[in-house]
Design a protein around this motif. Sequence first.
Motif, PDB file in Angstrom:
ATOM      1  N   THR A 102      -3.547  -7.126   8.503  1.00  0.00           N
ATOM      2  CA  THR A 102      -4.728  -7.205   9.350  1.00  0.00           C
ATOM      3  C   THR A 102      -5.356  -6.065   8.951  1.00  0.00           C
ATOM      4  OG1 THR A 102      -5.970  -7.496  11.423  1.00  0.00           O
ATOM      5  CG2 THR A 102      -3.587  -6.309  11.359  1.00  0.00           C
ATOM      6  N   GLY A 103      -6.797  -5.979   9.448  1.00  0.00           N
ATOM      7  CA  GLY A 103      -7.582  -4.796   9.345  1.00  0.00           C
ATOM      8  C   GLY A 103      -7.891  -4.359  10.883  1.00  0.00           C
ATOM      9  N   LEU A 104      -7.358  -4.969  11.745  1.00  0.00           N
ATOM     10  CA  LEU A 104      -7.457  -4.436  13.224  1.00  0.00           C
ATOM     11  C   LEU A 104      -6.473  -3.195  13.267  1.00  0.00           C
ATOM     12  CD1 LEU A 104      -6.967  -7.769  14.757  1.00  0.00           C
ATOM     13  CD2 LEU A 104      -9.040  -6.621  14.462  1.00  0.00           C
ATOM     14  N   THR A 105      -7.034  -1.980  13.641  1.00  0.00           N
ATOM     15  CA  THR A 105      -6.356  -1.081  13.632  1.00  0.00           C
ATOM     16  C   THR A 105      -6.132  -0.471  15.097  1.00  0.00           C
ATOM     17  OG1 THR A 105      -8.277   0.366  13.216  1.00  0.00           O
ATOM     18  CG2 THR A 105      -6.956  -0.350  11.422  1.00  0.00           C
ATOM     19  N   ARG A 106      -7.128  -0.736  16.162  1.00  0.00           N
ATOM     20  CA  ARG A 106      -7.009  -0.110  17.365  1.00  0.00           C
ATOM     21  C   ARG A 106      -5.649  -0.569  17.934  1.00  0.00           C
ATOM     22  NH1 ARG A 106     -12.079  -3.035  19.428  1.00  0.00           N
ATOM     23  NH2 ARG A 106     -10.611  -4.072  20.612  1.00  0.00           N
ATOM     24  N   PRO A 107      -5.036   0.517  18.799  1.00  0.00           N
ATOM     25  CA  PRO A 107      -3.736   0.246  19.348  1.00  0.00           C
ATOM     26  C   PRO A 107      -3.790  -0.746  20.121  1.00  0.00           C
ATOM     27  CG  PRO A 107      -4.480   2.637  19.761  1.00  0.00           C
ATOM     28  CD  PRO A 107      -5.635   1.909  19.007  1.00  0.00           C
ATOM     29  N   GLU A 108      -4.629  -1.231  20.840  1.00  0.00           N
ATOM     30  CA  GLU A 108      -4.730  -2.410  21.565  1.00  0.00           C
ATOM     31  C   GLU A 108      -4.701  -3.770  20.960  1.00  0.00           C
ATOM     32  OE1 GLU A 108      -9.190  -1.038  21.935  1.00  0.00           O
ATOM     33  OE2 GLU A 108      -7.141  -0.127  21.932  1.00  0.00           O
ATOM     34  N   ASP A 120       6.150  -7.785  12.984  1.00  0.00           N
ATOM     35  CA  ASP A 120       5.777  -6.442  12.397  1.00  0.00           C
ATOM     36  C   ASP A 120       4.053  -6.709  11.985  1.00  0.00           C
ATOM     37  OD1 ASP A 120       5.915  -3.925  11.338  1.00  0.00           O
ATOM     38  OD2 ASP A 120       7.942  -4.215  10.434  1.00  0.00           O
ATOM     39  N   TYR A 121       3.830  -5.634  11.499  1.00  0.00           N
ATOM     40  CA  TYR A 121       2.567  -5.522  10.951  1.00  0.00           C
ATOM     41  C   TYR A 121       2.071  -4.764   9.711  1.00  0.00           C
ATOM     42  CZ  TYR A 121       1.374  -1.425  13.595  1.00  0.00           C
ATOM     43  OH  TYR A 121       1.411  -0.215  14.136  1.00  0.00           O
ATOM     44  N   LEU A 122       1.247  -4.881   9.073  1.00  0.00           N
ATOM     45  CA  LEU A 122       0.744  -3.927   8.126  1.00  0.00           C
ATOM     46  C   LEU A 122      -0.814  -3.731   8.201  1.00  0.00           C
ATOM     47  CD1 LEU A 122       2.454  -5.132   4.737  1.00  0.00           C
ATOM     48  CD2 LEU A 122       2.462  -2.880   5.575  1.00  0.00           C
ATOM     49  N   VAL A 123      -1.345  -2.525   8.098  1.00  0.00           N
ATOM     50  CA  VAL A 123      -2.793  -2.506   8.261  1.00  0.00           C
ATOM     51  C   VAL A 123      -3.423  -2.599   6.770  1.00  0.00           C
ATOM     52  CG1 VAL A 123      -4.653  -0.994   9.033  1.00  0.00           C
ATOM     53  CG2 VAL A 123      -2.532  -1.521  10.522  1.00  0.00           C
ATOM     54  N   LYS A 124      -4.584  -3.155   6.680  1.00  0.00           N
ATOM     55  CA  LYS A 124      -5.058  -3.341   5.264  1.00  0.00           C
ATOM     56  C   LYS A 124      -5.979  -2.049   5.124  1.00  0.00           C
ATOM     57  CE  LYS A 124      -5.755  -8.343   5.439  1.00  0.00           C
ATOM     58  NZ  LYS A 124      -6.967  -9.384   5.394  1.00  0.00           N
ATOM     59  N   PRO A 125      -6.068  -1.617   4.150  1.00  0.00           N
ATOM     60  CA  PRO A 125      -5.573  -1.774   2.946  1.00  0.00           C
ATOM     61  C   PRO A 125      -4.116  -1.081   2.952  1.00  0.00           C
ATOM     62  CG  PRO A 125      -7.007   0.224   2.574  1.00  0.00           C
ATOM     63  CD  PRO A 125      -7.093  -0.567   3.853  1.00  0.00           C
ATOM     64  N   TYR A 126      -3.267  -1.784   2.348  1.00  0.00           N
ATOM     65  CA  TYR A 126      -1.868  -1.191   2.466  1.00  0.00           C
ATOM     66  C   TYR A 126      -1.344  -0.818   0.990  1.00  0.00           C
ATOM     67  CZ  TYR A 126      -1.117  -5.995   1.398  1.00  0.00           C
ATOM     68  OH  TYR A 126      -0.822  -7.235   0.671  1.00  0.00           O
TER      69      TYR A 126
END
Length: 142
Positions: A102-108, A120-126
Motif C-alpha cells: 500500500t501507499g498508505l503510510t500514516r500510523p493509523e 503484514d504490510y509493505l509500503v510502496k515504493p518498496y
Amino acid sequence: MQLLKMIDGSERQCELSQIYKPLILIVDNDCDNLFFASCVIKSLGMRYLATDNGEECLRLVYELLPDLILLDIVMPKINGLEIIVTIRQTENISHIPIIAVTGLTRPEDIAKIIEGGCDDYLVKPYLIEDLEEKIHRYLKYY
C-alpha cells in the motif's frame, strides 16, 4: 531435502520445491505494480496470478486457494480492507497469509490494516529485497 514415501513403498529424498511451487495472488489496480511484483515472484521460482479487480481476487481465492496474497488496499469497487474481512470470515480461506502492499503510510492507516486482518504490510515504493523477505517469511516451508 525431504524424505518422501512413494506409492510403491520406497522412499526417496527430494527437494520440496521440485514438487510444489507456491501460488501467490497479486492484487493491485496499477498495472506497473502488478508487473513489478510478478517479475519478483517469477525470479523466486514461484507461481503467481495477477488481477486488478477485487471481485476477481475473491473468485480466484475461493477457486485456487493461493498460498499467499499480496493485496493493494486502495482499489475501486471493493477495497483491500473489504477483501480482507471477507477472506478472514470464510473458514476454508481464512488461513491464507495476506500482505498489504500500500501507499498508505500514516500510523493509523497501518494500524487499521493490521487490525483488519492483514498479516503484514509493505509500503510502496518498496525494495525487491523487502518483498522477497516477506514472501519467504510467510512461505518458509517452500
